[in-house]
Design a protein around this motif. Structure first.
Motif, short mmCIF file in Angstrom:
data_model
loop_
_atom_site.label_atom_id
_atom_site.label_comp_id
_atom_site.label_asym_id
_atom_site.label_seq_id
_atom_site.Cartn_x
_atom_site.Cartn_y
_atom_site.Cartn_z
N VAL A 24 0.84 -1.20 0.00
CA VAL A 24 0.00 0.00 0.00
C VAL A 24 0.88 1.25 0.00
CG1 VAL A 24 -1.65 1.36 1.37
CG2 VAL A 24 -2.00 -1.11 1.08
N TRP A 25 1.87 1.30 0.87
CA TRP A 25 2.76 2.45 0.93
C TRP A 25 3.49 2.66 -0.40
CZ3 TRP A 25 4.11 5.99 4.83
CH2 TRP A 25 3.39 5.84 6.01
N HIS A 26 3.93 1.56 -0.98
CA HIS A 26 4.65 1.67 -2.26
C HIS A 26 3.71 2.14 -3.37
CE1 HIS A 26 6.31 0.26 -6.08
NE2 HIS A 26 7.45 0.68 -5.55
N ASP A 27 2.52 1.54 -3.45
CA ASP A 27 1.59 1.87 -4.53
C ASP A 27 1.05 3.30 -4.41
OD1 ASP A 27 1.98 -0.71 -5.40
OD2 ASP A 27 0.01 -1.44 -4.75
N ARG A 28 0.74 3.75 -3.20
CA ARG A 28 0.15 5.08 -3.02
C ARG A 28 1.16 6.21 -3.01
NH1 ARG A 28 -4.71 4.67 1.34
NH2 ARG A 28 -5.94 3.18 0.18
N LEU A 29 2.30 5.95 -2.38
CA LEU A 29 3.24 7.04 -2.16
C LEU A 29 4.62 6.82 -2.79
CD1 LEU A 29 2.41 7.53 1.63
CD2 LEU A 29 1.58 8.90 -0.28
N GLY A 30 4.86 5.61 -3.28
CA GLY A 30 6.17 5.30 -3.82
C GLY A 30 7.23 5.15 -2.73
N TRP A 31 6.80 4.93 -1.50
CA TRP A 31 7.72 4.82 -0.37
C TRP A 31 7.98 3.36 -0.03
CZ3 TRP A 31 5.33 8.63 3.72
CH2 TRP A 31 5.39 9.93 3.23
N ALA A 32 9.18 3.12 0.47
CA ALA A 32 9.54 1.81 1.00
C ALA A 32 9.55 1.92 2.53
CB ALA A 32 10.91 1.39 0.50
N ILE A 33 8.89 1.00 3.19
CA ILE A 33 8.85 1.02 4.66
C ILE A 33 9.60 -0.18 5.23
CG2 ILE A 33 6.74 2.40 4.78
CD1 ILE A 33 5.26 -0.26 5.49
N SER A 112 -0.88 9.26 17.88
CA SER A 112 -0.95 8.27 16.80
C SER A 112 0.00 8.70 15.70
CB SER A 112 -2.36 8.18 16.24
OG SER A 112 -2.35 7.33 15.11
N HIS A 113 0.85 7.79 15.30
CA HIS A 113 1.77 8.02 14.19
C HIS A 113 1.37 7.14 13.01
CE1 HIS A 113 5.16 9.52 17.05
NE2 HIS A 113 4.03 10.16 17.21
N THR A 114 0.10 6.83 12.96
CA THR A 114 -0.42 5.91 11.96
C THR A 114 -1.21 6.67 10.89
OG1 THR A 114 -0.59 4.22 13.65
CG2 THR A 114 -1.83 3.85 11.65
N PRO A 115 -0.76 6.62 9.63
CA PRO A 115 -1.54 7.22 8.55
C PRO A 115 -2.68 6.31 8.13
CG PRO A 115 0.45 6.27 7.67
CD PRO A 115 0.50 6.09 9.18
N PHE A 116 -3.50 6.77 7.25
CA PHE A 116 -4.60 5.99 6.69
C PHE A 116 -5.59 5.53 7.77
CE2 PHE A 116 -0.87 4.67 3.95
CZ PHE A 116 -1.03 5.71 3.06
N MET A 117 -5.74 6.32 8.83
CA MET A 117 -6.62 5.94 9.93
C MET A 117 -8.08 5.87 9.49
SD MET A 117 -4.80 5.49 12.66
CE MET A 117 -5.79 5.79 14.09
N ARG A 118 -8.44 6.65 8.51
CA ARG A 118 -9.83 6.67 8.06
C ARG A 118 -10.24 5.31 7.49
NH1 ARG A 118 -12.27 11.04 3.83
NH2 ARG A 118 -14.43 10.64 4.33
N GLU A 119 -9.37 4.71 6.70
CA GLU A 119 -9.71 3.44 6.07
C GLU A 119 -9.81 2.31 7.07
OE1 GLU A 119 -6.94 2.76 2.96
OE2 GLU A 119 -7.46 4.61 1.96
N SER A 120 -8.97 2.33 8.10
CA SER A 120 -9.00 1.24 9.06
C SER A 120 -10.16 1.36 10.03
CB SER A 120 -7.68 1.19 9.85
OG SER A 120 -7.58 2.31 10.70
N GLY A 121 -10.71 2.57 10.17
CA GLY A 121 -11.78 2.81 11.13
C GLY A 121 -11.24 3.20 12.49
N ALA A 122 -9.94 3.23 12.65
CA ALA A 122 -9.34 3.51 13.94
C ALA A 122 -9.46 4.97 14.32
CB ALA A 122 -7.87 3.09 13.95
N GLY A 123 -9.47 5.85 13.36
CA GLY A 123 -9.56 7.27 13.66
C GLY A 123 -10.80 7.61 14.44
N ASP A 124 -11.92 6.99 14.09
CA ASP A 124 -13.17 7.23 14.82
C ASP A 124 -13.05 6.79 16.27
OD1 ASP A 124 -14.33 8.18 12.49
OD2 ASP A 124 -15.24 6.25 11.98
N ALA A 125 -12.37 5.67 16.48
CA ALA A 125 -12.21 5.17 17.84
C ALA A 125 -11.36 6.10 18.67
CB ALA A 125 -11.59 3.77 17.80
#
Length: 129
Positions: A24-33, A112-125
C-alpha cells in the motif's frame, strides 16, 4: 474475531499483514517502509512487541503496535487487511491498544503516528477517547 497479544502472536501472520501494508505504501506514495517493517517483525519474533493481533480464526485481519514512555503512549502502527476494512476491526484494535496503554500507568497523552486511519476505522475510535 479473535485477539491475542503480539507477544504471543505467530510472527508469520504479522509478517503477512506487514507485507500487504508495504505494498500500500509503495503503490500510493512510492515509499519503502522496509526499515519499520524489519523493526516490527524483529520485535514480534523476539516476543517483545506491545500490541495486539486480530484473526478470524485462521487468517490475519489486522494488528496494532504501540510504545509507551514517560507519560506518553504512541500508537505506531495499525494495519487492517483490505478484506476487513469497514468491519470495525480497526476500531476494535485501536480501543484495545489504548486500553493496554492506559493499563497500570498514568499517561499525559496518547499520540498516533499511523496514517490511513480513516480506512482502518481507527480514527473514529481514537476521536472518542
Amino acid at each position: 474475531m479473535e485477539f491475542q497479544s503480539l507477544k504471543t502472536a505467530p510472527p508469520d501472520l504479522v509478517g503477512e499483514l506487514l507485507r500487504g501494508e508495504a505494498r500500500v505504501w509503495h503503490d500510493r506514495l512510492g515509499w519503502a517502509i522496509t526499515d519499520i517493517q524489519r523493526i516490527i517483525q524483529q520485535a514480534v519474533r523476539q516476543r517483545v512487541a506491545s500490541g495486539v493481533l486480530a484473526t478470524d480464526g485462521t487468517r490475519p485481519a489486522g494488528f496494532a503496535y504501540y510504545t509507551k514512555d514517560a507519560g506518553r503512549g504512541v500508537l505506531g502502527t495499525l494495519v487492517v487487511a483490505p478484506r476487513y476494512r469497514g468491519t470495525g476491526v480497526g476500531r476494535q484494535l485501536a480501543c484495545f491498544v489504548v486500553g493496554q496503554m492506559r493499563d497500570g500507568c498514568s499517561l499525559r497523552r496518547i499520540e498516533s503516528h499511523t496514517p490511513f486511519m480513516r480506512e482502518s476505522g481507527a480514527g473514529d475510535a481514537l476521536c472518542g477517547l
